[in-house]
Design an enzyme around this catalytic site. Structure first.
Site, PDB file in Angstrom:
ATOM      1  N   HIS B 446       0.747  -1.316   0.085  1.00  0.00           N
ATOM      2  CA  HIS B 446       0.030  -0.040  -0.099  1.00  0.00           C
ATOM      3  C   HIS B 446       0.925   1.111  -0.145  1.00  0.00           C
ATOM      4  CE1 HIS B 446      -3.627   1.584  -0.233  1.00  0.00           C
ATOM      5  NE2 HIS B 446      -4.513   0.961   0.676  1.00  0.00           N
ATOM      6  N   ASP B 450      -2.242   1.766  -4.932  1.00  0.00           N
ATOM      7  CA  ASP B 450      -3.583   2.007  -4.485  1.00  0.00           C
ATOM      8  C   ASP B 450      -4.408   1.015  -4.740  1.00  0.00           C
ATOM      9  OD1 ASP B 450      -3.618   4.824  -6.506  1.00  0.00           O
ATOM     10  OD2 ASP B 450      -4.578   2.792  -7.102  1.00  0.00           O
TER      11      ASP B 450
END
Lengths: 373, 476
Positions: B446, B450
């Protein structure tokens, strides 16, 4: 190859083999000749173990006949790295087994026959057994020049070794087994029994190399079956028992309860490699990297087949010291085994700094280390 | 059954005692062979020098090759002490006594002499030092051993059940008159003996005797049949579980995995899952399997999954990237070296197929075959195992639907494929049909990926697999 066997004898055998030591009576206290239906070296060695551990040999003796698909068999206290070309074995899919008896390393294939003479501890007598074999060979082919040496070898033409011997003595029973070269692949034999590993210092029992010859080369009409039959016949005569060869299946738990566990144990890494007496490897090798040649010195102590101490002497700063010490730390305690080291070093590479130069140096060093195993 | 007789020594005169003997009565065990390791130094017995007995063949010296015990260990009679070798013969030396090893007279590889002391054993003062005498305790037997080992010097024929009965009642088998065949001791003989001792008639214990099934056999057959008719343990006896925890060091490959996985969990993972309808792909593979077979290659679903992933990575190259340690730079890798998680004897290995972006599905299949056979033979090379940029894990071959895979550094994404199930689904016309459904679970880093990117990549990958013909349009 099926020799004389009868269903009746198979049943009789299952009674005999299944009943415990305190068991047998005079009705069946004759000597026994059995032959394995398998050519798997681990299964056959397991049968030897089973008979040694479970049969009452106070009043009877057993002759066990067996052959194996290609395998190298080392003695109980030997060092496989010292004795054979492990790389070649892996390439050619030749099995490696460690037997429980002493002695040196042998190569087995279907052109080699194995004979195991089981007796009580008191009746253990190797010379007699070998003389029996020689007598059988001479009965089959009187012109064969074969004799037993005082090292318990059988020589052909006074010069070529056709049989090697080893033995195991237990608390109440003992066995003496030997090989007999009928038509084995001498080319493969000599190439696998030559170790490429340098710098090994070990107290393990060394093998004594010898020139070998196949009986087939002396007399092309000879086959393994004929030899087995002749030896069984001579054994039957000398032990006053029937010349019946009972077949046994080394995977049959009903006849040999617990055999599969014995087979598995013989195949474990801990037995085959882990039982190697403590040894050390001190060697150096050259690595070619880009335009330069580097000298690397390596010192490794191996105990129970695992790396106890590892020292790698590299040209200064060729690899960052942190990375080098990480490698040494990870190798310590790991198996002296190429597969283990490959997966270990590839996994470690993931947490090393990710620059291509470093990674290719790491890979080069690791590949060379793996070549030592 | 092996029993260690452990008695308190308070009432016995001992030869050299300086300590009070402290024994735990609960050490009486009836299960498999036990070694008792006493941690307190207690000495209340006589030291016996166990000499190396005759090997045979006139041998006078042997080399000690392996010790099975060390000083301070407890041994029982018939336990293996060491392995010696003489001229191609390997001999297992077993203990003649029960006791504690107090001294080893030789180191490894030293020459030992027949007739000279091998080890010093401290034996229980209550037992005599008569080497060849009849022994009451039976030799250690595990459940696997079905034989009656001959008791040294004195053949007492009795079944394991009868022996146990004798032991439970402190009876010396040599004192019991056997009325069975060949003077075998039967259960009745033990009970009669006991009755004489206690002056009472004892009720017979339920189903104690084991009946030999083979009528011709004169002895008790092997345990497999015995086990089925074994006496159930009486309820009054406390249930003793003698299993022990086993601690081993983590070494080698597993140690490396610990490092890698610890590093992996420092990556902030997020997950994204979806369902893929593989009905068309299943059909396509059925058609292509024989074609590949003719060319000598086994075609599974993985080559399609891998190629589709590579096509997706062309559109979303961030998923084939690497973040440096300081998280300052992202490196977009040019090659799609797609790793395939493989379950081997050693554990989880991840070899990778190099440069998938320029390989055909057939070439990928062929390379996978090669990696799989090397993997099962334990012969994968360093090159096969390093350089991966993206990983797929087909856990579905073992089982499961959704998973939470862990990213393998230095990669930034990984996909876990569940098993293919046949499930009912609705088609465009609102009809129910049989669909081949597989679940995919993605994990991504992350810090640089995304959710939207992952979702779009997944949708693209899914569309290639649900409609394989569309792959043709984008194949390079």
């Amino acid at each position: 190859m099926v020799l004389q066997a009868s269903l009746k004898n198979c049943l009789q055998l299952s009674c005999i083999l299944r009943t415990p030591k305190a068991g047998f009576r005079s009705a069946t206290s004759g000597s026994l000749i059995i032959q394995s239906t398998s050519d798997d070296v681990y299964q056959n060695l397991a049968v030897e173990d089973w008979i040694h551990d479970h049969m009452n040999l106070e009043n009877r003796q057993v002759l066990f006949l067996w052959r194996n698909s290609p395998a190298v068999v080392i003695g109980r206290h030997q060092n496989p790295w010292q004795e054979c070309n492990l790389r070649l074995l892996r390439q050619k899919n030749i099995k490696l087994a460690r037997r429980r008896s002493g002695g040196g390393t042998v190569y087995h294939d279907l052109g080699n026959i194995n004979l195991t003479f089981f007796t009580s501890r008191k009746k253990y007598e190797r010379m007699e057994n070998l003389k029996l074999v020689v007598k059988a060979l001479k009965a089959l082919r009187p012109q064969l020049d074969v004799h037993v040496t005082d090292r318990y070898d059988i020589l052909l033409d006074r010069h070529y070794k056709i049989s090697g011997t080893a033995a195991k003595l237990g608390q109440t029973t003992a066995y003496h087994h030997c090989t007999l070269l009928c038509n084995a692949d001498k080319f493969v034999l000599s190439s696998v029994l030559k170790s490429p590993y340098k710098g090994i210092k070990s107290n393990a029992t060394p093998s004594v190399p010898a020139s070998v010859k196949n009986l087939f080369e002396e007399d092309p009409s000879l086959t393994c079956e004929m030899l087995l039959d002749a030896i069984a016949e001579e054994y039957a005569t000398q032990h006053q028992t029937d010349h019946h060869i009972t077949l046994i299946n080394p995977a049959d738990e009903t006849v040999l309860p617990g055999i599969n566990n014995k087979t598995k144990e013989l195949q474990t890494w801990e037995w085959v490699y882990g039982k190697t007496p403590k040894f050390s490897v001190s060697t150096c090798f050259n690595m070619v990297y880009k335009d330069s040649v580097l000298d690397v010195k390596v010192d490794i102590d191996i105990k129970h087949g695992r790396i106890e101490v590892c020292n790698i002497d590299l040209p200064e700063q060729w690899l960052p010291p942190a990375v080098c010490s990480e490698l040494v730390k990870s190798l310590t305690g790991s198996k002296f085994c190429p597969n283990e080291t490959t997966t270990l070093t590839a996994t470690l590479l993931r947490v090393c700094p990710q620059d291509a130069e470093l990674q290719s140096r790491w890979n080069l060093l690791c590949e060379n280390m793996i070549m030592l195993m | 059954v092996c029993i260690h007789r452990v008695r308190s020594c308070s009432g016995i005169q001992f030869i050299k005692s300086k300590y009070v003997c402290v024994f735990d009565k609960s050490a009486l065990k009836f299960s498999h062979q036990q070694r008792l390791f006493r941690t307190s130094a207690v000495s209340c017995g006589q030291i016996v020098q166990f000499k190396l007995s005759d090997i045979g063949e006139g041998i006078t010296e042997v080399t000690v090759k392996e010790w099975y015990i060390k000083e301070g260990d407890s041994v029982s009679q018939f336990d293996s002490i060491c392995e010696v070798q003489s001229d191609k013969a390997s001999v297992t030396i077993t203990s003649r006594y029960d006791g504690i090893i107090r001294k080893l007279h030789y180191n490894l590889d030293e020459i030992a002499y027949v007739g000279k002391p091998l080890v010093d054993i401290e034996i229980d003062a209550s037992k005599g030092v008569s080497p060849e005498e009849d022994v009451v305790e039976t030799p250690p037997m595990s459940h696997e051993e079905h034989t009656h080992q001959e008791i040294k010097g004195h053949k007492t024929l009795a079944t394991p059940a009868v022996r146990r009965l004798a032991m439970e009642n402190n009876i010396k088998l040599s004192e019991v008159v056997g009325t069975g065949k060949d003077n075998r001791i039967l259960k009745e003989d033990i009970l009669n003996y006991l009755a004489k001792q206690t002056g009472a008639i004892l009720p017979p214990s339920p189903k104690a005797e084991i009946v030999p099934p083979l009528p011709k056999s004169e002895t008790v057959p092997a345990a497999p049949k015995d086990r089925a008719r074994k006496i159930p343990v009486p309820v009054s006896r406390p249930i003793v579980f003698s299993g022990k925890d086993k601690t081993e060091p983590i070494t080698g490959f597993h140690k490396a995995m610990v490092k890698t996985m610890s590093a992996a969990l420092k990556i902030p993972h997020f997950g994204y899952c979806d369902e893929i309808d593989l009905t068309q792909l299943v059909q396509l593979r059925e058609e292509l399997k024989p074609v590949a077979q003719i060319r000598g290659v086994k075609l599974s679903f993985m080559p399609f999954f891998i190629k589709a992933a590579s096509l997706g990575l062309l559109q979303y190259p961030i998923l084939n990237a690497s973040l440096d340690e300081s998280c300052q730079n992202v490196t977009y890798k040019a090659s799609h070296n797609i790793g395939v998680a493989m379950d081997t004897e050693q554990g989880l290995i991840v070899p990778n197929v190099k440069n998938v972006q320029v390989c055909s599905v057939f070439e990928i299949a062929s390379e996978l075959n090669r990696l799989q056979s090397l993997g099962s033979a334990g012969q994968l090379g360093t090159n096969d195992l390093s350089g991966g940029t993206f990983t797929l894990s087909n856990i579905g071959t073992i089982g499961g639907t959704y998973a939470k895979p862990v990213i393998l550094p230095p990669e930034v994404a990984i996909g876990a494929l569940g098993k293919i199930q046949v499930l009912p689904r609705f088609n465009g016309k609102g009809e129910v049909f049989k669909a081949q459904i597989m679940n995919v679970s993605w994990s991504a880093d992350h810090r640089i990926i995304d959710g939207a990117t992952m979702a779009r990549f997944s949708n693209l990958w899914k569309s290639y697999l649900e409609n394989p013909a569309s792959m043709l349009l984008d194949l390079k």
